[in-house]
Enzyme design. Structure first.
Site, PDB file in Angstrom:
ATOM      1  N   GLU A   1       0.831  -1.213   0.000  1.00  0.00           N
ATOM      2  CA  GLU A   1       0.000   0.000   0.000  1.00  0.00           C
ATOM      3  C   GLU A   1       0.861   1.257   0.000  1.00  0.00           C
ATOM      4  O   GLU A   1       0.532   2.241  -0.653  1.00  0.00           O
ATOM      5  CB  GLU A   1      -0.960   0.007   1.201  1.00  0.00           C
ATOM      6  CG  GLU A   1      -2.060  -1.045   1.101  1.00  0.00           C
ATOM      7  CD  GLU A   1      -2.990  -0.835  -0.091  1.00  0.00           C
ATOM      8  OE1 GLU A   1      -3.032   0.287  -0.629  1.00  0.00           O
ATOM      9  OE2 GLU A   1      -3.654  -1.797  -0.513  1.00  0.00           O
TER      10      GLU A   1
ATOM     11  N   TYR B   1      -7.016   6.137   3.903  1.00  0.00           N
ATOM     12  CA  TYR B   1      -7.165   5.060   2.920  1.00  0.00           C
ATOM     13  C   TYR B   1      -6.236   3.882   3.237  1.00  0.00           C
ATOM     14  O   TYR B   1      -6.663   2.725   3.298  1.00  0.00           O
ATOM     15  CB  TYR B   1      -6.897   5.565   1.481  1.00  0.00           C
ATOM     16  CG  TYR B   1      -6.555   4.403   0.600  1.00  0.00           C
ATOM     17  CD1 TYR B   1      -7.559   3.540   0.178  1.00  0.00           C
ATOM     18  CD2 TYR B   1      -5.228   4.087   0.296  1.00  0.00           C
ATOM     19  CE1 TYR B   1      -7.242   2.400  -0.544  1.00  0.00           C
ATOM     20  CE2 TYR B   1      -4.911   2.963  -0.413  1.00  0.00           C
ATOM     21  CZ  TYR B   1      -5.926   2.119  -0.830  1.00  0.00           C
ATOM     22  OH  TYR B   1      -5.609   0.974  -1.519  1.00  0.00           O
TER      23      TYR B   1
ATOM     24  N   ASP C   1     -10.068   4.961  -2.211  1.00  0.00           N
ATOM     25  CA  ASP C   1      -9.017   5.613  -2.999  1.00  0.00           C
ATOM     26  C   ASP C   1      -9.672   6.279  -4.215  1.00  0.00           C
ATOM     27  O   ASP C   1     -10.906   6.326  -4.325  1.00  0.00           O
ATOM     28  CB  ASP C   1      -7.930   4.600  -3.412  1.00  0.00           C
ATOM     29  CG  ASP C   1      -8.449   3.585  -4.412  1.00  0.00           C
ATOM     30  OD1 ASP C   1      -9.674   3.528  -4.650  1.00  0.00           O
ATOM     31  OD2 ASP C   1      -7.623   2.837  -4.979  1.00  0.00           O
TER      32      ASP C   1
END
Ligand code: SF4
Length: 336
Positions: A41, A120, A138
């Site tokens: 991520e 997020y 996102d």
């Protein structure tokens, strides 16, 4: 927001069935280990999936857990991230690794407080890594839900984003939050793409207001951005036998502190330029650099301007092991 809210169960079922049959095979999906999810991520925050893949594999071979990365030296951290850009991410990831060390707590508050982790990323790690019920929103998810609900708000406005994030929380499949979040993002990345979405094969087409109204290419609404700033500059490749002259960015640089780069012509006044090897463009945030690559005649001694203090002759076969700025990496391709 009509449609989708009224039929959440069918929306979830259609989406998850489609995802089960069509998910791209990506390495971070193979082993849902929270450290691996966090690394993926953070890498994907400003980098496309295809560009991140080779870095991800190399990174996890070298740092398979938080503990191994926590103790890495700064040059090693920067070198393994070199080429991915946005190096604050690497430094934040190491600070996060030092907080995690041997055990990654299954706690949303802890994850959200990690350096470099926004709402997020926290929701993605919490849901995919730990199965916690948090919607990861996102840009892909914002686009999908703006279209599904026919939301006409400017997608850059925080009120619009909050409204859509609230709907994402409502829609989340609480029994399978990780899969649901990934399915939403996958839908945005592969079907509900920014231009010409593939509505004919979309699993949630029946729930989609934009499609019903034939407005899928008009939504989400976007305010036009300012034109990027254009900057022209040059770097000079000065070689002595098998070595290249590089300078290191000072530790207090706002950007890329500690990275090595080619000098600018003004750093080495009097060095004769032999030829221009080419030029390329490089964009950082909203600035577009046009960079000319100059090659100097072979020299024995170079007198550097004070701005280039800290310069060193670096053997060419060591270049891949030290942290180089992306502009320098691109420029050096002109002589390899
Ligand atoms: S129907 Fe089209 S616009 Fe609507 S969610 Fe699917 S791909 Fe996107």
């Amino acid at each position: 927001m009509p449609g989708v809210v009224a039929s959440q169960v069918t929306f979830r079922r259609s989406l998850l069935r489609w995802y089960g049959e069509n998910a791209r095979k990506l390495p971070w999906r193979d082993i849902p280990n929270p450290w691996r999810i966090l690394v993926s991520e953070i890498m994907l925050q400003q980098t496309r999936v295809e560009a991140a893949l080779p870095y991800y594999d190399r990174f996890l071979q070298r740092f398979p857990d938080a503990r191994s990365f926590a103790s890495a030296s700064e040059p090693e951290v920067l070198a393994i991230w070199s080429g991915l850009g946005y190096y604050a991410r690497a430094r934040n990831l190491q600070r996060a690794a030092r907080l995690i060390e041997t055990s990654f707590p299954s706690d949303f508050g802890f994850i959200r407080a990690l350096p470099g982790v926004g709402p997020y990323t926290a929701a993605a790690v919490a849901s995919i890594g730990f199965g916690l019920p948090h919607a990861a929103v996102d840009g892909n998810v914002l686009r999908v839900l703006a279209r599904v609900t026919g939301d006409e708000g400017d997608i850059a406005d925080s009120a619009t984003r909050q409204r859509i994030a609230g709907l994402a929380e409502e829609l989340l499949d609480r029994a399978r939050p990780g899969e649901f979040n990934q399915a939403m993002m996958e839908l945005g990345a592969t079907i509900c793409v920014p231009r010409n979405p593939r509505c004919l094969v979309c699993p949630v087409a029946l729930h989609c207001e934009a499609r019903k109204q034939g407005r899928q290419n008009e939504l989400p609404v976007k305010r036009p951005k300012g034109a990027p700033t254009a900057i022209e500059c040059a770097v000079i490749i000065i070689r002595r036998r098998d070595r290249v002259l590089l300078k290191q960015r000072p530790a207090d640089s706002a950007r890329m502190a500690g990275f090595w780069e080619l000098p600018a012509p003004e750093d080495a006044p009097g060095v004769p330029v032999l030829r221009e090897a080419g030029e390329f463009q490089h964009t950082i945030v909203n600035t577009r650099y046009r960079v000319r690559v100059l090659v100097a005649a072979p020299v024995r001694i170079v007198h550097l301007a004070s701005a280039a203090a800290g310069a060193q002759w670096v053997p060419q076969d060591e270049l891949e092991h030290i942290p180089l700025t992306t502009i320098t990496r691109k420029a050096l391709r002109h002589i390899s």
